[in-house]
Design an enzyme around this catalytic site. Structure first.
Site, PDB file in Angstrom:
ATOM      1  N   ASN A 158      30.407  44.397  45.618  1.00  0.00           N
ATOM      2  CA  ASN A 158      31.202  45.405  44.925  1.00  0.00           C
ATOM      3  C   ASN A 158      31.813  46.441  45.866  1.00  0.00           C
ATOM      4  O   ASN A 158      32.868  46.998  45.564  1.00  0.00           O
ATOM      5  CB  ASN A 158      30.322  46.120  43.888  1.00  0.00           C
ATOM      6  CG  ASN A 158      30.981  47.360  43.333  1.00  0.00           C
ATOM      7  OD1 ASN A 158      31.887  47.288  42.510  1.00  0.00           O
ATOM      8  ND2 ASN A 158      30.534  48.530  43.805  1.00  0.00           N
ATOM      9  N   TYR A 164      45.059  47.406  50.359  1.00  0.00           N
ATOM     10  CA  TYR A 164      44.031  47.092  49.371  1.00  0.00           C
ATOM     11  C   TYR A 164      44.326  45.763  48.688  1.00  0.00           C
ATOM     12  O   TYR A 164      43.458  44.876  48.593  1.00  0.00           O
ATOM     13  CB  TYR A 164      43.954  48.209  48.336  1.00  0.00           C
ATOM     14  CG  TYR A 164      43.030  47.919  47.176  1.00  0.00           C
ATOM     15  CD1 TYR A 164      41.655  48.006  47.327  1.00  0.00           C
ATOM     16  CD2 TYR A 164      43.546  47.544  45.929  1.00  0.00           C
ATOM     17  CE1 TYR A 164      40.802  47.731  46.258  1.00  0.00           C
ATOM     18  CE2 TYR A 164      42.706  47.271  44.873  1.00  0.00           C
ATOM     19  CZ  TYR A 164      41.334  47.368  45.032  1.00  0.00           C
ATOM     20  OH  TYR A 164      40.499  47.095  43.973  1.00  0.00           O
ATOM     21  N   LYS A 188      42.166  42.165  48.847  1.00  0.00           N
ATOM     22  CA  LYS A 188      41.559  41.523  47.684  1.00  0.00           C
ATOM     23  C   LYS A 188      42.100  40.109  47.481  1.00  0.00           C
ATOM     24  O   LYS A 188      41.383  39.227  46.975  1.00  0.00           O
ATOM     25  CB  LYS A 188      41.783  42.374  46.426  1.00  0.00           C
ATOM     26  CG  LYS A 188      41.031  43.697  46.431  1.00  0.00           C
ATOM     27  CD  LYS A 188      39.523  43.503  46.496  1.00  0.00           C
ATOM     28  CE  LYS A 188      38.764  44.808  46.332  1.00  0.00           C
ATOM     29  NZ  LYS A 188      37.295  44.637  46.354  1.00  0.00           N
ATOM     30  N   THR A 236      37.494  55.645  38.434  1.00  0.00           N
ATOM     31  CA  THR A 236      36.611  55.797  39.588  1.00  0.00           C
ATOM     32  C   THR A 236      37.360  56.595  40.645  1.00  0.00           C
ATOM     33  O   THR A 236      38.518  56.971  40.454  1.00  0.00           O
ATOM     34  CB  THR A 236      36.218  54.423  40.168  1.00  0.00           C
ATOM     35  OG1 THR A 236      37.387  53.797  40.726  1.00  0.00           O
ATOM     36  CG2 THR A 236      35.634  53.513  39.081  1.00  0.00           C
TER      37      THR A 236
END
Length: 236
Positions: free
Chosen positions: A80, A157, A161, A192
């Site tokens: 995670n 990012y 991924k 978040t």
């Protein structure tokens, strides 16, 4: 008695913490991976029974190997831990940002997964869940999709991924004969501190439910898949 164990990296906050809570509620002993010992310990205390602190910086590969060497068996690994340093497009993203992002989001996953493979192999039903992003889908990045408007932002990012998705497929294929189920989750935009855009997202606990399903995947379940938080497949 439930003797299963799980490790969730980056579990002292956000989606990772919710995943750890859900796994603990299922009776698993959950190792809360956290770079910061203080924050990790607070998360362990808040999760309660079944939670254990594991101080773990996924970018410190020697420390990762040492931590793995102390673990006899692991049933579930949830990769995670992840970072998003900016929302910049590729034209405004420097090489150093790519390096730092890939160090956590890609190389960290490889380091943790490979280090803990011996412990996972001792499980009768080993599961690996990689927390990816719908923004990593090349299909959704080039066509209308249900999660976000296609665009060129967050280049470091999103590309990290996408690389993680490729690794998910490769690990799933390599480990299939050993009974592993290796899948990726697109959690959706969640509230978040990942990046400024995430602050407007939905409930992280909802995304964690999707990770729980993959973590407790039955033996006849899929492997090498990419799934949204609600269980629907996401195109690569």
């Amino acid at each position: 008695m439930n003797e299963r164990t799980a490790l969730v990296t980056g579990a002292n906050k956000g989606i990772g913490k919710h995943i750890a809570q859900l796994l603990a509620a299922e009776g698993l002993t959950v190792y809360v991976g956290s770079r910061d010992p203080g924050r990790g310990q607070r998360a362990v205390e808040e999760i309660g029974a079944g939670a254990r602190l594991l101080v773990l910086d996924v970018t410190d590969h020697d420390a990762v190997a040492q931590a793995a060497a102390r673990m006899d068996r692991l049933d579930v690994l949830v990769n995670n831990a992840g970072i998003s340093l900016s929302l910049a497009p590729p034209t405004d993203t420097g090489v150093e940002e790519y390096r730092r992002t890939f160090e956590t989001n890609v190389f960290g996953v490889v380091a943790v997964t490979n280090a803990f493979l011996p412990a996972l192999r001792r499980s009768p039903s080993p599961r690996i869940v990689n927390i990816s992003s719908g923004a990593a889908s090349l299909t959704w990045s080039t066509t209308p999709n249900p999660q976000f408007t296609p665009g060129s932002g967050a280049a470091a990012y999103r590309s990290s991924k996408a690389a993680l998705n490729a690794l998910t497929v490769l690990y799933a294929q390599t480990l299939a004969e050993d009974g592993f189920k290796v899948n990726a989750l697109a959690p959706g935009l969640r509230a978040t501190d990942l990046n400024p855009r995430a602050a407007a997202g939905g409930d992280p606990a909802e995304a964690a439910q999707g990770a729980l399903r993959l973590a407790l995947m039955p033996d006849d379940g899929p492997t090498g898949g990419f799934f949204s938080w609600d269980g629907t497949p996401v195109p690569w």
